[in-house]
Scaffold this motif. Structure first.
Motif, PDB file in Angstrom:
ATOM      1  N   GLY A   8       0.769  -1.227   0.000  1.00 55.75           N
ATOM      2  CA  GLY A   8       0.000   0.000   0.000  1.00 55.75           C
ATOM      3  C   GLY A   8       0.804   1.282   0.000  1.00 55.75           C
ATOM      4  N   SER A  17      -4.116  10.865   1.142  1.00 50.57           N
ATOM      5  CA  SER A  17      -4.301   9.703   1.996  1.00 50.57           C
ATOM      6  C   SER A  17      -3.737   8.447   1.352  1.00 50.57           C
ATOM      7  N   ARG A  19      -3.688   3.959   2.363  1.00 51.62           N
ATOM      8  CA  ARG A  19      -4.037   2.888   3.277  1.00 51.62           C
ATOM      9  C   ARG A  19      -3.047   1.742   3.120  1.00 51.62           C
ATOM     10  N   SER A  21      -1.726  -2.058   4.169  1.00 48.12           N
ATOM     11  CA  SER A  21      -2.290  -3.336   4.568  1.00 48.12           C
ATOM     12  C   SER A  21      -1.179  -4.279   4.985  1.00 48.12           C
ATOM     13  N   ARG A  67      -4.871  11.767  12.777  1.00 50.01           N
ATOM     14  CA  ARG A  67      -4.808  11.636  11.325  1.00 50.01           C
ATOM     15  C   ARG A  67      -4.813  10.191  10.848  1.00 50.01           C
ATOM     16  N   PHE A  68      -4.234   9.295  11.615  1.00 48.74           N
ATOM     17  CA  PHE A  68      -4.126   7.892  11.224  1.00 48.74           C
ATOM     18  C   PHE A  68      -5.130   7.047  11.996  1.00 48.74           C
ATOM     19  N   SER A  71      -6.819  -0.372  12.067  1.00 49.47           N
ATOM     20  CA  SER A  71      -7.971  -1.252  12.150  1.00 49.47           C
ATOM     21  C   SER A  71      -7.569  -2.647  11.715  1.00 49.47           C
ATOM     22  N   TYR A  80      -4.746  -2.818   9.022  1.00 48.87           N
ATOM     23  CA  TYR A  80      -4.650  -1.698   8.110  1.00 48.87           C
ATOM     24  C   TYR A  80      -4.182  -0.455   8.849  1.00 48.87           C
ATOM     25  N   LEU A  81      -3.575   0.425   8.115  1.00 47.40           N
ATOM     26  CA  LEU A  81      -3.257   1.751   8.630  1.00 47.40           C
ATOM     27  C   LEU A  81      -3.764   2.771   7.619  1.00 47.40           C
ATOM     28  N   GLN A  82      -4.875   3.397   7.951  1.00 47.09           N
ATOM     29  CA  GLN A  82      -5.418   4.461   7.122  1.00 47.09           C
ATOM     30  C   GLN A  82      -4.718   5.758   7.501  1.00 47.09           C
ATOM     31  N   MET A  83      -4.025   6.354   6.561  1.00 50.38           N
ATOM     32  CA  MET A  83      -3.252   7.558   6.807  1.00 50.38           C
ATOM     33  C   MET A  83      -3.888   8.713   6.058  1.00 50.38           C
ATOM     34  N   ASN A  84      -4.374   9.685   6.803  1.00 57.66           N
ATOM     35  CA  ASN A  84      -5.019  10.853   6.238  1.00 57.66           C
ATOM     36  C   ASN A  84      -4.205  12.106   6.529  1.00 57.66           C
TER      37      ASN A  84
END
Length: 125
Positions: A8, A17, A19, A21, A67-68, A71, A80-84
């Motif tokens: 990712g 952003s 994400r 995985s 921001r991150f 989940s 997962y790491l969603q990075m915004n």
């Protein structure tokens, strides 16, 4: 043995952003915590985020807390790491990690047992 495969990473503009995985395989029954670390050039590897097996407990370093989002998908054994709202200071190699239990020094990468290969995240200004 536990194997971690992450993906990712890439190049993204500031404010964008990504994400990440990380899929786990092998003897994962003993793994109760999954996490993410990052290492920028010339800097030590630092803790970013972690999540318990149930997903109830999460931990973040202060610099990414708003921001991150970490989940997990229990059925897929994937974290997962969603990075915004990414900024150039987030540029680093990001590593997926796993360990059996959370301990007082759980923010120290030396105390994590399994690691992914790392994925490069580059944020342009």
């Amino acid at each position: 043995q536990v194997q971690l495969v992450e993906s990712g990473g890439g190049l993204v503009q500031a404010g964008g952003s990504l994400r990440l995985s990380c899929a786990a395989s092998g003897r994962t029954f003993s793994i109760n915590y999954r996490g993410w670390f990052r290492q920028a050039p010339g800097k030590e590897r630092e803790f970013v985020a972690a999540i318990s097996r149930s997903g109830v407990n999460t931990y973040y370093v202060d610099s990414v807390k708003d921001r991150f989002i970490i989940s997990r998908d229990y059925a897929k054994n994937t974290v997962y790491l969603q990075m915004n709202s990414l900024n150039p200071e987030d540029t680093a190699v990001y590593y997926c990690a796993a360990r059996p239990l959370w301990v007082a020094d759980g923010f120290d990468p030396a105390h994590w047992d399994y690691w992914g290969q790392g994925t490069q995240v580059t944020v342009s200004s």
